[in-house]
Design a protein around this motif. Structure first.
Motif, mmCIF file in Angstrom:
data_model
loop_
_atom_site.group_PDB
_atom_site.id
_atom_site.type_symbol
_atom_site.label_atom_id
_atom_site.label_comp_id
_atom_site.label_asym_id
_atom_site.label_seq_id
_atom_site.Cartn_x
_atom_site.Cartn_y
_atom_site.Cartn_z
ATOM 1 N N ARG A 1 0.674 -1.206 -0.062
ATOM 2 C CA ARG A 1 0.163 -0.175 -0.030
ATOM 3 C C ARG A 1 1.002 1.471 -0.132
ATOM 4 O O ARG A 1 0.553 2.317 -0.454
ATOM 5 N N THR A 2 1.978 1.029 0.570
ATOM 6 C CA THR A 2 2.769 2.366 0.675
ATOM 7 C C THR A 2 4.411 2.010 0.097
ATOM 8 O O THR A 2 4.621 0.814 0.325
ATOM 9 N N PRO A 3 5.271 2.843 -0.095
ATOM 10 C CA PRO A 3 6.797 2.606 -0.363
ATOM 11 C C PRO A 3 7.543 1.914 0.761
ATOM 12 O O PRO A 3 8.140 0.838 0.448
ATOM 13 N N THR A 4 6.832 2.325 1.967
ATOM 14 C CA THR A 4 7.288 1.723 3.017
ATOM 15 C C THR A 4 7.093 0.047 3.156
ATOM 16 O O THR A 4 7.948 -0.487 3.696
ATOM 17 N N ASP A 5 6.089 -0.292 2.658
ATOM 18 C CA ASP A 5 5.722 -1.739 2.732
ATOM 19 C C ASP A 5 6.481 -2.295 1.806
ATOM 20 O O ASP A 5 7.114 -3.548 2.195
ATOM 21 N N ILE A 6 6.953 -1.807 0.780
ATOM 22 C CA ILE A 6 7.970 -2.404 -0.059
ATOM 23 C C ILE A 6 9.252 -2.451 0.601
ATOM 24 O O ILE A 6 10.124 -3.710 0.426
ATOM 25 N N ALA A 7 9.810 -1.408 0.979
ATOM 26 C CA ALA A 7 11.132 -1.350 1.812
ATOM 27 C C ALA A 7 11.019 -2.373 2.797
ATOM 28 O O ALA A 7 11.985 -3.272 2.803
ATOM 29 N N ARG A 8 10.107 -2.626 3.377
ATOM 30 C CA ARG A 8 9.895 -3.686 4.571
ATOM 31 C C ARG A 8 9.932 -4.922 4.213
ATOM 32 O O ARG A 8 10.632 -5.909 4.665
ATOM 33 N N PHE A 9 9.279 -5.197 2.998
ATOM 34 C CA PHE A 9 9.271 -6.572 2.396
ATOM 35 C C PHE A 9 10.432 -6.953 1.980
ATOM 36 O O PHE A 9 10.987 -7.836 1.807
ATOM 37 N N LEU A 10 11.277 -5.876 0.972
ATOM 38 C CA LEU A 10 12.429 -6.175 0.606
ATOM 39 C C LEU A 10 13.702 -6.373 1.514
ATOM 40 O O LEU A 10 14.700 -6.996 1.287
ATOM 41 N N ASN A 11 13.563 -5.576 2.819
ATOM 42 C CA ASN A 11 14.512 -5.488 3.808
ATOM 43 C C ASN A 11 15.867 -5.366 3.227
ATOM 44 O O ASN A 11 16.594 -6.375 3.231
ATOM 45 N N LEU A 12 15.997 -4.261 2.439
ATOM 46 C CA LEU A 12 17.199 -3.853 1.493
ATOM 47 C C LEU A 12 18.569 -4.240 2.019
ATOM 48 O O LEU A 12 19.408 -4.637 1.168
ATOM 49 N N ASP A 13 18.698 -4.405 3.453
ATOM 50 C CA ASP A 13 19.933 -5.120 3.858
ATOM 51 C C ASP A 13 20.391 -6.327 3.748
ATOM 52 O O ASP A 13 21.474 -6.793 3.729
ATOM 53 N N LYS A 14 19.315 -7.042 3.702
ATOM 54 C CA LYS A 14 19.496 -8.456 3.775
ATOM 55 C C LYS A 14 19.050 -9.098 2.204
ATOM 56 O O LYS A 14 19.694 -10.083 1.959
ATOM 57 N N ASN A 15 18.166 -8.611 1.487
ATOM 58 C CA ASN A 15 17.978 -8.915 0.085
ATOM 59 C C ASN A 15 18.589 -8.199 -0.848
ATOM 60 O O ASN A 15 18.473 -7.083 -0.695
ATOM 61 N N LYS A 16 19.136 -8.764 -1.776
ATOM 62 C CA LYS A 16 19.507 -8.009 -2.779
ATOM 63 C C LYS A 16 18.970 -8.519 -4.351
ATOM 64 O O LYS A 16 18.634 -9.604 -4.398
ATOM 65 N N ILE A 17 18.605 -7.422 -4.911
ATOM 66 C CA ILE A 17 17.798 -7.704 -6.246
ATOM 67 C C ILE A 17 18.975 -8.016 -7.320
ATOM 68 O O ILE A 17 19.715 -6.916 -7.555
ATOM 69 N N LYS A 18 19.020 -9.399 -7.824
ATOM 70 C CA LYS A 18 19.955 -9.560 -8.837
ATOM 71 C C LYS A 18 19.453 -9.133 -10.177
ATOM 72 O O LYS A 18 18.381 -9.204 -10.632
ATOM 73 N N PRO A 19 20.427 -8.450 -11.133
ATOM 74 C CA PRO A 19 20.062 -8.237 -12.348
ATOM 75 C C PRO A 19 19.847 -9.385 -13.178
ATOM 76 O O PRO A 19 20.533 -10.396 -13.050
ATOM 77 N N THR A 20 18.890 -9.254 -14.239
ATOM 78 C CA THR A 20 18.817 -10.287 -14.864
ATOM 79 C C THR A 20 19.548 -10.429 -16.382
ATOM 80 O O THR A 20 19.780 -11.454 -16.878
ATOM 81 N N CYS A 21 20.744 -9.485 -16.483
ATOM 82 C CA CYS A 21 21.518 -9.412 -17.598
ATOM 83 C C CYS A 21 23.012 -9.790 -16.975
ATOM 84 O O CYS A 21 23.372 -9.292 -16.265
#
Length: 61
Positions: free
Chosen positions: A41-61
Motif C-alpha cells: 500500500r505504501t513505499p514503506t511496505d515495499i522497503a519492509r518486504f525487501l529489507n534491503l540490507d538482507k535481500n539483494k535484487i539480482k540483475p537479469t543480464c
C-alpha cells in the motif's frame, strides 16, 4: 495499482491499462508472469518486504 500510480505520479487506472496492454506482448514472446500474492500500500511496505540490507535484487543480464 494504487501504489504504482503513486510511485509513477499517475493513476491506478493508467497503471491498469498499461498492464493490460503489456500482458499480451509478453505472452506473445513466451514470458508468463504469475500474479503476485504480495500486496503493498505504501513505499514503506515495499522497503519492509525487501529489507534491503538482507535481500539483494539480482540483475537479469
Amino acid at each position: 495499482m494504487d501504489l504504482l500510480g503513486q510511485l509513477f505520479n499517475t493513476t491506478a487506472m493508467t497503471i491498469s491499462r498499461a498492464a493490460k496492454d503489456v500482458r499480451p506482448l509478453l505472452d506473445a514472446h513466451g514470458i508468463h508472469s504469475p500474479a503476485s500474492t504480495a500486496r503493498f500500500r505504501t513505499p514503506t511496505d515495499i522497503a519492509r518486504f525487501l529489507n534491503l540490507d538482507k535481500n539483494k535484487i539480482k540483475p537479469t543480464c
